[in-house]
Structures are given as structure tokens and as C-alpha cells.
Design a protein around this motif. Structure first.
Motif, PDB file in Angstrom:
ATOM      1  N   THR A  92       0.793  -1.228   0.000  1.00 34.13           N
ATOM      2  CA  THR A  92       0.000   0.000   0.000  1.00 34.13           C
ATOM      3  C   THR A  92       0.824   1.275   0.000  1.00 34.13           C
ATOM      4  N   ASP A  93       2.136   1.166  -0.085  1.00 31.37           N
ATOM      5  CA  ASP A  93       2.893   2.415   0.019  1.00 31.37           C
ATOM      6  C   ASP A  93       3.970   2.593  -1.042  1.00 31.37           C
ATOM      7  N   LEU A  95       5.640   4.240  -3.935  1.00 27.41           N
ATOM      8  CA  LEU A  95       5.531   5.531  -4.613  1.00 27.41           C
ATOM      9  C   LEU A  95       6.290   5.552  -5.934  1.00 27.41           C
ATOM     10  N   THR A 105       1.765  10.487  -1.362  1.00 24.21           N
ATOM     11  CA  THR A 105       2.551  10.286  -0.147  1.00 24.21           C
ATOM     12  C   THR A 105       2.258   8.869   0.335  1.00 24.21           C
ATOM     13  N   ARG A 106       3.175   8.316   1.108  1.00 23.46           N
ATOM     14  CA  ARG A 106       2.956   6.951   1.615  1.00 23.46           C
ATOM     15  C   ARG A 106       1.657   6.880   2.416  1.00 23.46           C
ATOM     16  N   GLU A 107       1.432   7.844   3.294  1.00 22.86           N
ATOM     17  CA  GLU A 107       0.226   7.843   4.125  1.00 22.86           C
ATOM     18  C   GLU A 107      -1.028   8.040   3.280  1.00 22.86           C
ATOM     19  N   HIS A 109      -1.447   7.465   0.065  1.00 22.68           N
ATOM     20  CA  HIS A 109      -1.690   6.337  -0.823  1.00 22.68           C
ATOM     21  C   HIS A 109      -2.267   5.150  -0.048  1.00 22.68           C
ATOM     22  N   ALA A 110      -1.700   4.861   1.111  1.00 24.62           N
ATOM     23  CA  ALA A 110      -2.206   3.761   1.933  1.00 24.62           C
ATOM     24  C   ALA A 110      -3.653   4.015   2.349  1.00 24.62           C
TER      25      ALA A 110
END
Length: 140
Positions: A92-93, A95, A105-107, A109-110
Motif C-alpha cells: 500500500t505504500d 511511490l 505520499t505513503r500515508e 496512498h495507503a
């Protein structure tokens, strides 16, 4: 900030440039004819898509849909998500992949991926044909 990240291919400027410089005939020839699709559409786009402008493309698809067809459509835009929205058990992260920047962003996108799966299930369950099939299964 760039020294901590791999050198990545950023495709969105090329796609946007191609879209803005293409003639009307070329844009029309390449366009998805969403107004001719009879089935409801489920559109999901990352607002920070670094591959192409998916949010504006999804908005354009939704814009050209006729009233009756568009009534069952679902459009989801995730402002801090990138290009590759995955379902199920996928990471889920991510990029970037294969040297291509995906954006987000990782957050963000997750969070988008966590919201996307239930939204898709709700969309599928709300389709008229699915409801009719369920009714038939419970009454027989």
C-alpha cells in the motif's frame, strides 16, 4: 530532498504537454467514449498521480456521461494518492516502480487503498443487476 530518492522518470509533464498541444481531432480520436458506455462506471483517481492527470481525466469521463447512465456511477478522488491504486493484498505504500515515479505520499496512498476496496464492494453491491440476482437467490 531528491538526494534521498532514486532518480525517477516523471511522466506526467509529458502526458499533460501532449494533451495540451494535441489538436482537437487527435484528442477526439483518443477520447474514451464514456457517454456510449451503458454500464455504471467506477472511477478512482489519485489526485497526486505522477504518471498522468488521472483526476482531471476521471472528471472529464464523468462530465460527458448522460444523466441516466451517470446516476449509478461512482467517482473517487484521493488527493494524496498517486497513480497505482491497488486492491486486496498488494503493498500500500509504493511511490515508484521500475524507475517510474507514481506520486502521492505513503500515508495518503495507503489511506486511499484502504478506502478503495470497501468503496468498490459497495458500488458492486448497489448495482441493479446484483440486487436482482440476490433477490432471486433468496426467494428460490
Amino acid at each position: 530532498a531528491a538526494h534521498d530518492r532514486p532518480t525517477l522518470l516523471r511522466l506526467r509533464p509529458a502526458y499533460e504537454g501532449g494533451l495540451s498541444h494535441a489538436g482537437r481531432a487527435d484528442r477526439e480520436a483518443a477520447r474514451i467514449l464514456a457517454e456510449q458506455i451503458a454500464a455504471p462506471l467506477f472511477l478512482a483517481a489519485g489526485g497526486d498521480d505522477a504518471v498522468w492527470p488521472s483526476a482531471s481525466m476521471a472528471a472529464e469521463l464523468a462530465r460527458v456521461r448522460p444523466g441516466a447512465g451517470a446516476a449509478a456511477d461512482a467517482r473517487h478522488e484521493f488527493p494524496h494518492a498517486g497513480h497505482l491504486l491497488r486492491l486486496g493484498l498488494q503493498p500500500t505504500d509504493a511511490l515508484f516502480t521500475g524507475g517510474i515515479e507514481l506520486g502521492g505520499t505513503r500515508e495518503g496512498h495507503a489511506a486511499a487503498e484502504a478506502q478503495l476496496w470497501p468503496a468498490l464492494l459497495h458500488f458492486l453491491e448497489s448495482l441493479p443487476s446484483a440486487t436482482a440476482a440476490q433477490r432471486g437467490a433468496t426467494t428460490s
